[in-house]
Design an enzyme around this catalytic site. Structure first.
Site, mmCIF file in Angstrom:
data_model
loop_
_atom_site.group_PDB
_atom_site.id
_atom_site.type_symbol
_atom_site.label_atom_id
_atom_site.label_comp_id
_atom_site.label_asym_id
_atom_site.label_seq_id
_atom_site.Cartn_x
_atom_site.Cartn_y
_atom_site.Cartn_z
ATOM 1 N N ARG A 57 96.684 17.693 -70.478
ATOM 2 C CA ARG A 57 96.858 18.431 -69.223
ATOM 3 C C ARG A 57 98.337 18.769 -69.037
ATOM 4 O O ARG A 57 98.742 19.916 -69.096
ATOM 5 C CB ARG A 57 96.322 17.603 -68.037
ATOM 6 C CG ARG A 57 96.154 18.391 -66.737
ATOM 7 C CD ARG A 57 97.410 18.515 -65.915
ATOM 8 N NE ARG A 57 97.961 17.204 -65.532
ATOM 9 C CZ ARG A 57 99.173 17.055 -65.028
ATOM 10 N NH1 ARG A 57 99.953 18.111 -64.833
ATOM 11 N NH2 ARG A 57 99.639 15.854 -64.734
ATOM 12 N N ASP A 58 99.203 17.769 -68.899
ATOM 13 C CA ASP A 58 100.635 18.065 -68.735
ATOM 14 C C ASP A 58 101.173 18.724 -69.998
ATOM 15 O O ASP A 58 102.031 19.611 -69.944
ATOM 16 C CB ASP A 58 101.409 16.785 -68.404
ATOM 17 C CG ASP A 58 102.613 17.052 -67.507
ATOM 18 O OD1 ASP A 58 103.217 18.128 -67.626
ATOM 19 O OD2 ASP A 58 102.960 16.183 -66.678
ATOM 20 N N HIS A 97 101.372 22.537 -70.350
ATOM 21 C CA HIS A 97 102.575 23.264 -69.919
ATOM 22 C C HIS A 97 103.445 23.638 -71.118
ATOM 23 O O HIS A 97 104.056 24.704 -71.155
ATOM 24 C CB HIS A 97 103.440 22.383 -69.001
ATOM 25 C CG HIS A 97 103.009 22.348 -67.569
ATOM 26 N ND1 HIS A 97 103.028 23.451 -66.758
ATOM 27 C CD2 HIS A 97 102.574 21.320 -66.792
ATOM 28 C CE1 HIS A 97 102.630 23.109 -65.533
ATOM 29 N NE2 HIS A 97 102.340 21.822 -65.528
ATOM 30 N N SER A 118 108.049 14.480 -61.023
ATOM 31 C CA SER A 118 107.752 15.779 -61.661
ATOM 32 C C SER A 118 108.990 16.441 -62.238
ATOM 33 O O SER A 118 108.885 17.275 -63.141
ATOM 34 C CB SER A 118 107.122 16.738 -60.645
ATOM 35 O OG SER A 118 106.138 16.091 -59.873
ATOM 36 N N HIS A 161 104.077 8.309 -62.887
ATOM 37 C CA HIS A 161 104.038 9.368 -63.909
ATOM 38 C C HIS A 161 105.466 9.864 -64.096
ATOM 39 O O HIS A 161 106.054 10.416 -63.172
ATOM 40 C CB HIS A 161 103.110 10.481 -63.391
ATOM 41 C CG HIS A 161 103.129 11.765 -64.161
ATOM 42 N ND1 HIS A 161 102.133 12.101 -65.060
ATOM 43 C CD2 HIS A 161 103.988 12.820 -64.150
ATOM 44 C CE1 HIS A 161 102.389 13.311 -65.559
ATOM 45 N NE2 HIS A 161 103.507 13.764 -65.034
ATOM 46 N N HIS A 207 108.813 11.836 -66.233
ATOM 47 C CA HIS A 207 109.285 12.868 -67.171
ATOM 48 C C HIS A 207 110.624 12.429 -67.741
ATOM 49 O O HIS A 207 111.357 11.649 -67.129
ATOM 50 C CB HIS A 207 109.379 14.238 -66.487
ATOM 51 C CG HIS A 207 108.052 14.933 -66.382
ATOM 52 N ND1 HIS A 207 107.594 15.810 -67.325
ATOM 53 C CD2 HIS A 207 107.064 14.820 -65.455
ATOM 54 C CE1 HIS A 207 106.391 16.243 -66.988
ATOM 55 N NE2 HIS A 207 106.037 15.663 -65.848
#
Lengths: 335, 335
Positions: free
Chosen positions: B11-12, B15, B165, B192, B194
Site C-alpha cells: 500500500r505505502d 506511492h 507521514s 508507522h 518514514h
C-alpha cells in the site's frame, strides 16, 4: 557542542565497489564537497594504505595516485587516510605525509592496540596529527576498549575513534562505550557507524550525545556492507539536535545531487538481507563481497557462512577463512 | 512484550511506483511472506481505498482487483486496507468486508479525527476490526494527538495508530507522543514511521519501548518518499530487544531474497536529498513524485517548493497546491 564531521566516502566506499573508484570519481567528489564544511575527507583502498592485495582485493590505483588526486582537489577540508599496521608499513606514513595528508588514522582490531604503537609514535615524531582507531568494537567490553584506548592515547594519539565495523551497535551500547571513553580519556573521541541494523544515524546521534566530537558519515551511506552512516542525513540530524558541525547541509545536498555519475548514486546503498544477517552475527562489513562470492561458488547459504565466521571471531585480514568455511560447509557431513 | 507487525509494503509502497504495482507483484509478495508471521499485510493505492484519481495519481488496478488478488494468496497473515474518508466512501467499507478484508485502518489528518466518526462507526456496526489512524502527527502536540485519539477510541476504534507521514520524528518525540497515548488510551497503540531522517528503525524501537504494540514495516523500506521502516531490519532489531513479534526473521529474509523481480528490489529505496529536505520541513512523504515533476516543469529548486509547502501546512489531498506553489516560485518577483 562542536562536532567535526569526518567523511570516509572515498575510503570505506571503496569496499562497495571492490576498490575500483576512479581518479575521476575521487577528483569530482573532492571538488563537489570541498566547500561544504566537512572536517576531513578520507581517501584510499577500503582497508587503507598498503592494503591492495589478492587477499583483501586489488585496488585500481596506487595509494599515491588516489591521494595526489584528492590533494589536488581539496582546499578547505583536510585530507585523511586510514591505515592498519600489517597491511600498511611504516614507510607508508612518510609517503602520505609527503603527499600532504593532514589526518592519519592508525587502526587495529579492538583488542590489539599494541600493534599501532610504533606507527603512532613514528607519525607523531614527524609532527603528524594522528587518530588512534579501534575496529570491530562490538567484540570487546567497554572496560577492555578503555584499556586499549588508553594505550593508543599513551602512544601519542591526538584522538581516539571507535568503529562499529560490523554494524552491530545499538544506541544503548553506543552510549555506554563512547560515554566511558569520553569520561576517561584526555583526548577527543570519535565514532564510525555502519547501517546493518538500520541504526547508524541513531547510533551516531547517541555517540554525539555521549560526548563524541568526531563523527563519520559517507555520502548516501556509501561504504562496506550495508554502508556507513549517511553523511547528509547525519549532518541534518546533528544540526536539529543543536550540535555545531560547521557543515552547510543544503550545500552538501546540492553537492550530492551534482554527482549523478558517482558510484553510490549509480548503485545505491541498501540494507540487503546479507547485510542484516552479517550485522546480527557481528561479522566485519568488509567481508560482504567475499562471502557472496564464496556462497555462490560453493552453493552455501550466506547466512551459514556468516554464522560460522562469527563463531570463529574472524576479522579483516582473514578473508581466506571465508573460502575455507564455505568449502567446509559445502561438504556433506559424514555421520 | 508482544508486538504485532503490520506490513503496508503493498500500500505505502505503491506511492514509490506511482500506484502501478501489478497484480503479479501483489500475488507473489503475499505468497512469499504469508508464512513468516506478519500480523497484517496491507494492500491498495498509496492513499488507500477510493483514492485513485487524477489529483492523487491513478492506480493501475481497481481496489477490488488488488484486494481479491491478495485475499487469494494470504492464508496466515490478515489482510488490511487503509482508507481516508473523503477519498474513500462509506460503501468502500462494505466492498472491502465482502472481499474478506480483516483489518480496516480509517485515517484522518492528525487534527481532524471527527471526519472518521461515521466511517469507524459504520465499520464497527458491521463487526469489523478497526484501527483509527492519525496522519502527519508531527504537526500536533502530544496533548492534541491525545484529544484526537480519544475521539477515535470513542467512535469504537479497536486500536490507534500514529503515522509519522513526513518522516520528521526522532526517538525523543516518538517516545513522548506514543508514551502519552499508551498511558491514556484503553486500546492498543501503533506507530508507522518514514525514514527521511534515517531514524525510522530507531523511532520504531522507541515506540515499542514506550508501549506501542503495533509497528509498521515495509520490505526493503519500500514506501512513499524516503520509504518506511525497513520490515526485516525492524523485526530483527525488535527481537534483539526481546520483543516477541512472532516473525521468523530468517524466513522473512529468504522471502525478501526470493522476490528478485519485485519493484523495491529492482528500484531500491534510498534517502535522496529531496527526501531529507522533505523530512526536515515536515512535508507529506506522498508528495515526493509530485514535487519532482513540478520542480522539473517550472525549473524551481525542489527545496524551495518543500519550504513553501511547509509554510502552507499542506497535507495529502492538496497535491494541486504543489503545482501552484511551483508556478508562483518560478515567476520573477516584481519589486
Amino acid at each position: 557542542m562542536s562536532i567535526a564531521i569526518h567523511d570516509p566516502t572515498l575510503r570505506d566506499g571503496n569496499h562497495a565497489v571492490s576498490h575500483t573508484l576512479s581518479l575521476e570519481d575521487i577528483a569530482s567528489y573532492c571538488r563537489a564537497v570541498d566547500g561544504c564544511g566537512l572536517s576531513v575527507v578520507e581517501v584510499g583502498h577500503g582497508n587503507g594504505l598498503g592494503a591492495s592485495s589478492l587477499q583483501l582485493g586489488l585496488a585500481r590505483y596506487k595509494d599515491s595516485e588516489m591521494l595526489e588526486t584528492a590533494r589536488a582537489n581539496l582546499t578547505h577540508s583536510r585530507l585523511g587516510i586510514h591505515m592498519i599496521p600489517g597491511f600498511a608499513r611504516l614507510s607508508d606514513i612518510d609517503t602520505a605525509l609527503q603527499i600532504g595528508v593532514d589526518v592519519l588514522r592508525i587502526a587495529s582490531h579492538c583488542t590489539e592496540a599494541s600493534l599501532t604503537e610504533s606507527y603512532i609514535e613514528h607519525a607523531r615524531s614527524k609532527g603528524a596529527y594522528v587518530q588512534g582507531v579501534l575496529m570491530m568494537t562490538h567484540m570487546a567490553s567497554p572496560e577492555t576498549l578503555l584499556e586499549e584506548a588508553l594505550k593508543q592515547q599513551g602512544y601519542g594519539a591526538n584522538a581516539l575513534v571507535l568503529m562499529d565495523s560490523a554494524g552491530h551497535f545499538d544506541p544503548d551500547s553506543t552510549r555506554e562505550k563512547i560515554g566511558l571513553l569520553v569520561r576517561e580519556l584526555a583526548i577527543p573521541v570519535g565514532f564510525h557507524g555502519h547501517n546493518n541494523l538500520g541504526l547508524a544515524v541513531a547510533n551516531s546521534l547517541a555517540a554525539a550525545q555521549a560526548g563524541a566530537t568526531i563523527i563519520d558519515g559517507c555520502m548516501r551511506g556509501f561504504g562496506a556492507g550495508a554502508g556507513n552512516t549517511q553523511l547528509e542525513v547525519l549532518c541534518a540530524v546533528l544540526e536539529r539536535y543543536k550540535f555545531e558541525t560547521g557543515v552547510k547541509v543544503f550545500d552538501l545536498c546540492r553537492a550530492v545531487e551534482s554527482l549523478e555519475d558517482f558510484a553510490p548514486v549509480r548503485t545505491p546503498t541498501v540494507v540487503k538481507t546479507a547485510n542484516l544477517i552479517s550485522g546480527l552475527y557481528g561479522v566485519c562489513s568488509g567481508f560482504e563481497k567475499h562471502v557472496a562470492r564464496a556462497a555462490a561458488e560453493f552453493r552455501v547459504e550466506p547466512r551459514k557462512i556468516y554464522e560460522e565466521l562469527a563463531r570463529c571471531n574472524a576479522v579483516a585480514g582473514q578473508e581466506d577463512l571465508i573460502i575455507s568455511v564455505a568449502s567446509r560447509l559445502s561438504q556433506p557431513v559424514v555421520a
